[in-house]
Design a protein around this motif. Structure first.
Motif, PDB file in Angstrom:
ATOM      1  N   PRO A 232      50.575  52.430  41.381  1.00  0.00           N
ATOM      2  CA  PRO A 232      49.582  52.653  42.428  1.00  0.00           C
ATOM      3  C   PRO A 232      49.405  51.401  43.288  1.00  0.00           C
ATOM      4  O   PRO A 232      49.304  50.289  42.763  1.00  0.00           O
ATOM      5  CB  PRO A 232      48.302  52.967  41.641  1.00  0.00           C
ATOM      6  N   SER A 233      49.364  51.573  44.595  1.00  0.00           N
ATOM      7  CA  SER A 233      49.135  50.449  45.496  1.00  0.00           C
ATOM      8  C   SER A 233      47.653  50.091  45.516  1.00  0.00           C
ATOM      9  O   SER A 233      46.795  50.856  45.065  1.00  0.00           O
ATOM     10  CB  SER A 233      49.593  50.802  46.912  1.00  0.00           C
ATOM     11  N   ASP A 234      47.338  48.932  46.062  1.00  0.00           N
ATOM     12  CA  ASP A 234      45.939  48.516  46.173  1.00  0.00           C
ATOM     13  C   ASP A 234      45.140  49.524  46.988  1.00  0.00           C
ATOM     14  O   ASP A 234      43.994  49.847  46.648  1.00  0.00           O
ATOM     15  CB  ASP A 234      45.856  47.131  46.821  1.00  0.00           C
ATOM     16  N   ALA A 235      45.734  50.018  48.073  1.00  0.00           N
ATOM     17  CA  ALA A 235      45.043  50.987  48.923  1.00  0.00           C
ATOM     18  C   ALA A 235      44.765  52.280  48.167  1.00  0.00           C
ATOM     19  O   ALA A 235      43.690  52.886  48.302  1.00  0.00           O
ATOM     20  CB  ALA A 235      45.872  51.268  50.173  1.00  0.00           C
ATOM     21  N   GLU A 236      45.720  52.717  47.353  1.00  0.00           N
ATOM     22  CA  GLU A 236      45.521  53.938  46.570  1.00  0.00           C
ATOM     23  C   GLU A 236      44.417  53.756  45.539  1.00  0.00           C
ATOM     24  O   GLU A 236      43.630  54.680  45.284  1.00  0.00           O
ATOM     25  CB  GLU A 236      46.829  54.329  45.879  1.00  0.00           C
ATOM     26  N   ILE A 237      44.361  52.581  44.941  1.00  0.00           N
ATOM     27  CA  ILE A 237      43.320  52.312  43.945  1.00  0.00           C
ATOM     28  C   ILE A 237      41.939  52.328  44.597  1.00  0.00           C
ATOM     29  O   ILE A 237      40.982  52.906  44.064  1.00  0.00           O
ATOM     30  CB  ILE A 237      43.590  50.963  43.250  1.00  0.00           C
ATOM     31  N   ALA A 240      41.068  55.923  45.337  1.00  0.00           N
ATOM     32  CA  ALA A 240      40.749  56.659  44.112  1.00  0.00           C
ATOM     33  C   ALA A 240      39.360  56.298  43.606  1.00  0.00           C
ATOM     34  O   ALA A 240      38.586  57.170  43.177  1.00  0.00           O
ATOM     35  CB  ALA A 240      41.797  56.364  43.040  1.00  0.00           C
ATOM     36  N   ARG A 241      39.024  55.024  43.656  1.00  0.00           N
ATOM     37  CA  ARG A 241      37.694  54.604  43.221  1.00  0.00           C
ATOM     38  C   ARG A 241      36.611  55.211  44.101  1.00  0.00           C
ATOM     39  O   ARG A 241      35.527  55.582  43.623  1.00  0.00           O
ATOM     40  CB  ARG A 241      37.612  53.080  43.242  1.00  0.00           C
ATOM     41  N   ALA A 242      36.889  55.323  45.399  1.00  0.00           N
ATOM     42  CA  ALA A 242      35.919  55.916  46.319  1.00  0.00           C
ATOM     43  C   ALA A 242      35.687  57.387  45.987  1.00  0.00           C
ATOM     44  O   ALA A 242      34.543  57.877  46.038  1.00  0.00           O
ATOM     45  CB  ALA A 242      36.408  55.762  47.759  1.00  0.00           C
ATOM     46  N   VAL A 243      36.743  58.101  45.646  1.00  0.00           N
ATOM     47  CA  VAL A 243      36.623  59.518  45.290  1.00  0.00           C
ATOM     48  C   VAL A 243      35.806  59.669  44.009  1.00  0.00           C
ATOM     49  O   VAL A 243      34.890  60.503  43.932  1.00  0.00           O
ATOM     50  CB  VAL A 243      38.020  60.155  45.126  1.00  0.00           C
ATOM     51  N   VAL A 244      36.112  58.867  43.001  1.00  0.00           N
ATOM     52  CA  VAL A 244      35.378  58.936  41.736  1.00  0.00           C
ATOM     53  C   VAL A 244      33.904  58.602  41.958  1.00  0.00           C
ATOM     54  O   VAL A 244      33.006  59.279  41.442  1.00  0.00           O
ATOM     55  CB  VAL A 244      36.004  57.986  40.693  1.00  0.00           C
ATOM     56  N   ALA A 245      33.649  57.570  42.736  1.00  0.00           N
ATOM     57  CA  ALA A 245      32.267  57.164  42.995  1.00  0.00           C
ATOM     58  C   ALA A 245      31.500  58.236  43.749  1.00  0.00           C
ATOM     59  O   ALA A 245      30.316  58.490  43.470  1.00  0.00           O
ATOM     60  CB  ALA A 245      32.257  55.854  43.771  1.00  0.00           C
ATOM     61  N   ALA A 246      32.156  58.869  44.702  1.00  0.00           N
ATOM     62  CA  ALA A 246      31.483  59.892  45.501  1.00  0.00           C
ATOM     63  C   ALA A 246      31.075  61.086  44.649  1.00  0.00           C
ATOM     64  O   ALA A 246      29.963  61.626  44.798  1.00  0.00           O
ATOM     65  CB  ALA A 246      32.399  60.336  46.640  1.00  0.00           C
ATOM     66  N   PHE A 247      31.942  61.513  43.752  1.00  0.00           N
ATOM     67  CA  PHE A 247      31.613  62.660  42.899  1.00  0.00           C
ATOM     68  C   PHE A 247      30.579  62.290  41.838  1.00  0.00           C
ATOM     69  O   PHE A 247      29.961  63.176  41.249  1.00  0.00           O
ATOM     70  CB  PHE A 247      32.871  63.215  42.246  1.00  0.00           C
ATOM     71  N   ALA A 248      30.389  60.996  41.588  1.00  0.00           N
ATOM     72  CA  ALA A 248      29.391  60.567  40.611  1.00  0.00           C
ATOM     73  C   ALA A 248      27.986  60.521  41.203  1.00  0.00           C
ATOM     74  O   ALA A 248      27.003  60.394  40.467  1.00  0.00           O
ATOM     75  CB  ALA A 248      29.758  59.186  40.061  1.00  0.00           C
ATOM     76  N   HIS A 269      41.238  66.658  43.531  1.00  0.00           N
ATOM     77  CA  HIS A 269      41.513  65.288  43.951  1.00  0.00           C
ATOM     78  C   HIS A 269      40.794  64.289  43.047  1.00  0.00           C
ATOM     79  O   HIS A 269      41.281  63.169  42.841  1.00  0.00           O
ATOM     80  CB  HIS A 269      41.086  65.083  45.402  1.00  0.00           C
ATOM     81  N   LEU A 270      39.639  64.694  42.508  1.00  0.00           N
ATOM     82  CA  LEU A 270      38.944  63.848  41.549  1.00  0.00           C
ATOM     83  C   LEU A 270      39.801  63.648  40.299  1.00  0.00           C
ATOM     84  O   LEU A 270      39.924  62.537  39.780  1.00  0.00           O
ATOM     85  CB  LEU A 270      37.595  64.463  41.175  1.00  0.00           C
ATOM     86  N   GLU A 271      40.430  64.722  39.833  1.00  0.00           N
ATOM     87  CA  GLU A 271      41.307  64.618  38.665  1.00  0.00           C
ATOM     88  C   GLU A 271      42.496  63.705  38.968  1.00  0.00           C
ATOM     89  O   GLU A 271      42.900  62.880  38.129  1.00  0.00           O
ATOM     90  CB  GLU A 271      41.799  66.006  38.262  1.00  0.00           C
ATOM     91  N   GLN A 272      43.060  63.849  40.168  1.00  0.00           N
ATOM     92  CA  GLN A 272      44.182  62.990  40.564  1.00  0.00           C
ATOM     93  C   GLN A 272      43.751  61.532  40.631  1.00  0.00           C
ATOM     94  O   GLN A 272      44.491  60.633  40.208  1.00  0.00           O
ATOM     95  CB  GLN A 272      44.722  63.440  41.924  1.00  0.00           C
ATOM     96  N   ALA A 273      42.553  61.293  41.160  1.00  0.00           N
ATOM     97  CA  ALA A 273      42.055  59.927  41.280  1.00  0.00           C
ATOM     98  C   ALA A 273      41.875  59.292  39.907  1.00  0.00           C
ATOM     99  O   ALA A 273      42.235  58.127  39.683  1.00  0.00           O
ATOM    100  CB  ALA A 273      40.732  59.918  42.054  1.00  0.00           C
ATOM    101  N   LYS A 274      41.315  60.038  38.986  1.00  0.00           N
ATOM    102  CA  LYS A 274      41.121  59.507  37.628  1.00  0.00           C
ATOM    103  C   LYS A 274      42.465  59.215  36.955  1.00  0.00           C
ATOM    104  O   LYS A 274      42.622  58.196  36.271  1.00  0.00           O
ATOM    105  CB  LYS A 274      40.318  60.499  36.793  1.00  0.00           C
ATOM    106  N   ALA A 275      43.442  60.093  37.156  1.00  0.00           N
ATOM    107  CA  ALA A 275      44.774  59.873  36.579  1.00  0.00           C
ATOM    108  C   ALA A 275      45.430  58.637  37.166  1.00  0.00           C
ATOM    109  O   ALA A 275      46.064  57.855  36.457  1.00  0.00           O
ATOM    110  CB  ALA A 275      45.644  61.106  36.786  1.00  0.00           C
TER     111      ALA A 275
END
Length: 282
Positions: A232-237, A240-248, A269-275
């Motif tokens: 995963p690139s820095d941008a992808e990380i 992904a963190r933004a997606v996880v945070a938003a759903f939280a 997409h949340l599942e993909q972000a966590k993976a």
């Protein structure tokens, strides 16, 4: 999707003692000692003995596998028996064309030994779904682009090859789909032009775009590019963190889709972000 780290799978000739010793120090994810294409017929027996010694001796940083000769050759059955006796934990089999071949190979493996099947003939492409769903020790599919290109008559791996592997695109997608449908690893083929760093980076990026878990390599100088492309690139990380945070957030509630950075994001997409974050930590 499998979580195994197979971003960089480096082939080394088992007939070369220096290459085996060097493999113990490399930072590839998987080192594969080759008994097939990289070894001349008169050196097959000695290479097999060297691979057995390497498997038994251990001391490898990367996961260690051995590519045997096909069971339809003079050396394949002895290779398979030797790997079982040595306690190999990964065997790569060339030119697998049928589910029956998967069964025969699996029957000859030791307990706990994984099998990767190389898909490198037109017949294998036609039976790929059956191969991928075969019972046994099958753990991954590898695209053998050199033999496949030769058999198909594409000329796709020569120095004048299509930069984007146009003739191979249907088979790239098909192999990944077959692997995903059966919980298997999908490993892209080799890039032959060792001195073409830009070409390697582009092809590795293409492999990841198609969904491969990693890439087969033929030289240690290719390891870094493969690991970078399939990590995963820095941008992808950050995304992904933004997606996880938003759903939280409490306002996300039980919504199936929410807006994140101007885009609609669903729970898939949340599942993909966590993976992705799990892979980055691994």
């Amino acid at each position: 999707m499998r979580s195994d780290r197979v971003r960089s799978v480096l082939y080394l000739p088992a007939s070369n003692a220096r290459a085996i010793e060097k493999a113990r120090t490399l930072d590839c994810d998987v080192a594969v000692l080759d008994l097939e294409d990289a070894v001349a017929p008169e050196a097959k027996a000695a290479a097999r003995a060297a691979a057995v010694e390497a498997v038994r001796g251990g001391g490898f940083g990367p996961r260690l596998g051995v590519r045997i000769n096909g069971l339809d050759t003079d050396w394949g059955p002895d290779d398979l028996a030797a790997m079982k006796a040595a306690g190999a934990t990964l065997v790569v089999a060339p030119k697998v064309e049928t589910p029956e071949a998967v069964h025969a190979l699996s029957a000859g493996l030791g307990k706990g030994c994984a099998l990767w099947a190389m898909i490198e003939t037109p017949r294998a492409l036609m039976t790929l779904a059956d191969i991928a769903s075969a019972d046994g020790a099958l753990d991954g599919l590898m695209l053998g682009v050199n033999d496949l290109g030769k058999a198909l008559g594409t000329g796709a791996l020569g120095t004048g090859a299509s930069a984007d592997r146009e003739p191979f695109k249907p088979w790239l997608a098909m192999l990944v789909a077959a692997a995903r449908a059966n919980g298997l690893l999908a490993i892209d083929g080799v890039f032959n032009r060792i001195d073409d760093a830009d070409g390697l980076a582009a092809e590795a990026a293409q492999g990841r775009l198609y969904g491969f878990d990693g890439k087969s390599l033929i030289h240690p100088s290719q390891i870094a590019a493969a690991k970078a492309a399939f990590s995963p690139s820095d941008a992808e990380i950050v995304q992904a963190r933004a997606v996880v945070a938003a759903f939280a957030q409490p306002e996300a509630g039980n919504q199936g889709a929410i807006r994140v950075d101007g885009a609609m994001v669903e729970r898939l997409h949340l599942e993909q972000a966590k993976a992705l974050l799990a892979r980055a930590q691994g």
